[in-house]
Design an enzyme around this catalytic site. Structure first.
Site, PDB file in Angstrom:
ATOM      1  N   CYS A  11       0.882  -1.168   0.000  1.00 42.24           N
ATOM      2  CA  CYS A  11       0.000   0.000   0.000  1.00 42.24           C
ATOM      3  C   CYS A  11       0.920   1.218   0.000  1.00 42.24           C
ATOM      4  O   CYS A  11       2.133   1.077   0.091  1.00 42.24           O
ATOM      5  CB  CYS A  11      -0.990  -0.008   1.154  1.00 42.24           C
ATOM      6  SG  CYS A  11      -0.296   0.019   2.787  1.00 42.24           S
ATOM      7  N   CYS A  83      -4.784   0.398  -2.720  1.00 41.56           N
ATOM      8  CA  CYS A  83      -4.281   1.705  -3.123  1.00 41.56           C
ATOM      9  C   CYS A  83      -4.447   1.876  -4.625  1.00 41.56           C
ATOM     10  O   CYS A  83      -4.057   1.019  -5.389  1.00 41.56           O
ATOM     11  CB  CYS A  83      -2.804   1.832  -2.775  1.00 41.56           C
ATOM     12  SG  CYS A  83      -2.444   1.401  -1.079  1.00 41.56           S
TER      13      CYS A  83
END
Length: 134
Positions: A11, A83
């Site tokens: 992420c 993400c």
């Protein structure tokens, strides 16, 4: 000797979701080589993330945010935690990224963090089953 599979959880900040996934995989599948990383790692983990992991008996206090490298991506099965910032997340351009689409735990209250943790736990357990079947 069989080389263990390398799993990479990614992420952007590497301070919450990916760290939870790393801790969970270490606990439930120590046969795998696991790491988490981010494209813009923070200096430390989100404190409440550490707390919700301790609630289920997993201590991630020694884990540190790490910067994502191309080498990590090349050597691992890559899991995107959710993400979608294309500028910050080069692994989006890797063909075989697993995408879990998990909410960012930053600025969430403890109840929301527990839900995120439990969602990650379910995803990790499903991943372990898939990897063991390969």
């Amino acid at each position: 000797m069989v080389e263990s599979k390398k799993i990479l959880f990614v992420c952007v900040e590497n301070a919450g979701r990916s760290q939870m996934a790393e801790g969970l995989l270490r606990k439930f599948a120590p046969q795998f080589d696991v790491i988490s990383a981010g494209t813009k790692p923070k200096s430390q983990l989100i404190p409440n993330v550490i707390d919700v992991m301790k609630e289920i008996g997993i201590d991630i206090t020694e884990q540190k945010p790490k910067e994502l490298t191309n080498e990590m991506i090349a050597q691992s099965i890559t899991v995107n935690m959710g993400c979608m910032d294309k500028k910050s997340y080069p692994a989006l351009f890797v063909d075989d990224v697993i995408d879990w689409n998990i909410s960012d735990p930053k600025d969430k209250d403890i109840e929301e963090l527990r839900k995120i943790r439990d969602q990650i736990k379910n995803e990790v357990l499903n991943l372990i089953t898939k990897l063991d079947d390969q």
